[in-house]
Design a protein around this motif. Sequence first.
Motif, short mmCIF file in Angstrom:
data_model
loop_
_atom_site.label_atom_id
_atom_site.label_comp_id
_atom_site.label_asym_id
_atom_site.label_seq_id
_atom_site.Cartn_x
_atom_site.Cartn_y
_atom_site.Cartn_z
N LYS A 53 0.89 -1.41 0.38
CA LYS A 53 0.02 -0.22 0.56
C LYS A 53 0.77 1.33 -0.01
CE LYS A 53 -4.35 -1.98 2.91
NZ LYS A 53 -4.98 -1.68 3.39
N GLN A 54 0.62 2.47 -0.46
CA GLN A 54 1.05 3.06 -0.52
C GLN A 54 0.28 4.47 0.03
OE1 GLN A 54 4.04 4.58 -1.90
NE2 GLN A 54 3.92 2.65 -2.47
N GLU A 55 0.78 5.48 0.98
CA GLU A 55 0.18 6.22 1.33
C GLU A 55 -0.55 7.55 0.46
OE1 GLU A 55 1.97 7.94 4.79
OE2 GLU A 55 1.82 6.27 6.47
N VAL A 56 -1.86 7.89 0.80
CA VAL A 56 -2.62 9.50 -0.18
C VAL A 56 -3.09 10.19 0.82
CG1 VAL A 56 -4.02 9.70 -1.46
CG2 VAL A 56 -3.21 7.37 -2.17
N ASP A 57 -1.74 11.32 0.25
CA ASP A 57 -2.53 12.63 1.16
C ASP A 57 -3.66 13.27 0.50
OD1 ASP A 57 0.28 13.04 2.33
OD2 ASP A 57 1.31 13.44 1.02
N ILE A 58 -4.51 13.26 1.33
CA ILE A 58 -5.91 13.64 0.84
C ILE A 58 -5.75 15.01 1.47
CG2 ILE A 58 -8.03 13.19 0.87
CD1 ILE A 58 -7.20 9.95 1.64
N LEU A 59 -6.25 16.51 0.64
CA LEU A 59 -7.36 17.23 0.83
C LEU A 59 -7.76 18.24 1.74
CD1 LEU A 59 -6.13 20.71 0.18
CD2 LEU A 59 -7.37 20.54 -1.49
N GLY A 60 -8.41 18.66 2.84
CA GLY A 60 -8.98 18.66 3.58
C GLY A 60 -8.92 17.71 4.72
N ARG A 61 -8.20 17.17 5.24
CA ARG A 61 -8.82 16.10 6.37
C ARG A 61 -6.84 15.31 6.32
NH1 ARG A 61 -10.75 10.15 3.88
NH2 ARG A 61 -8.24 8.78 4.27
N PRO A 62 -7.01 15.47 8.20
CA PRO A 62 -5.71 15.66 8.86
C PRO A 62 -5.06 14.38 8.33
CG PRO A 62 -6.82 15.63 10.35
CD PRO A 62 -7.71 15.67 9.20
N LYS A 113 -4.37 10.18 6.76
CA LYS A 113 -4.02 9.79 5.36
C LYS A 113 -4.84 8.78 4.81
CE LYS A 113 1.02 11.07 5.19
NZ LYS A 113 1.65 12.28 4.08
N GLY A 114 -5.21 8.77 3.17
CA GLY A 114 -5.55 7.17 3.17
C GLY A 114 -4.71 6.33 2.40
N HIS A 115 -4.90 5.55 2.20
CA HIS A 115 -3.86 3.84 2.28
C HIS A 115 -4.39 3.70 0.45
CE1 HIS A 115 -3.22 4.78 6.63
NE2 HIS A 115 -1.87 4.52 6.02
N LYS A 116 -3.76 3.21 -0.37
CA LYS A 116 -4.38 2.66 -1.92
C LYS A 116 -3.35 1.87 -1.84
CE LYS A 116 -5.66 2.97 -5.67
NZ LYS A 116 -7.48 2.94 -6.26
N ALA A 117 -4.54 0.41 -1.53
CA ALA A 117 -3.18 -1.01 -2.29
C ALA A 117 -3.18 -0.65 -4.00
CB ALA A 117 -4.10 -2.26 -2.39
#
Length: 162
Positions: free
Chosen positions: A48-57, A59-63
Amino acid sequence: MANINAIQTMAAKDVVSAKLANAYVTIDGNRYLLFQAKNLKASIKKTKQEVDILGRPTKGHKATGASCSGSLTIYYNTSLFTKMLKDYKDTGADTYFDIQITNNDPTSDAGEHRIILKDCNLDGGEIAAFDAAGDWLEQELDFTFEDWEEPEAFKDLDGMKA
């Protein structure tokens, strides 16, 4: 209104016995009952890679990929796997094989479960052993595999669907 204390629970008989299983290995078109198997575990690990998401503190995670591996412990009374390692050492030709695992506890309503691990390849293994203080010999084998099939899945137990 439903009573929260009335939640259905699993019946003890539906726990699948760890000992009521069998395993077959298919090497170069030859199928062998692996009755010397003591235990086997196979798993998949997602990358998985971490995903920076605008508007939230957070990170998301994408396989982005996955890797399959397993471990097998057998009683050390067959040369099937040692032969694969020797063939690789002597010729450079690596052996790929399949392992079929079936869990079938006739008491459990979960039913029969069958997985076939495809294109397994040994990471290595013991080629000789003894233990003057031991009771019996075992061989630990780590492996990778490329794919799997599930020709028979466990049944949903009564009460699972809410």
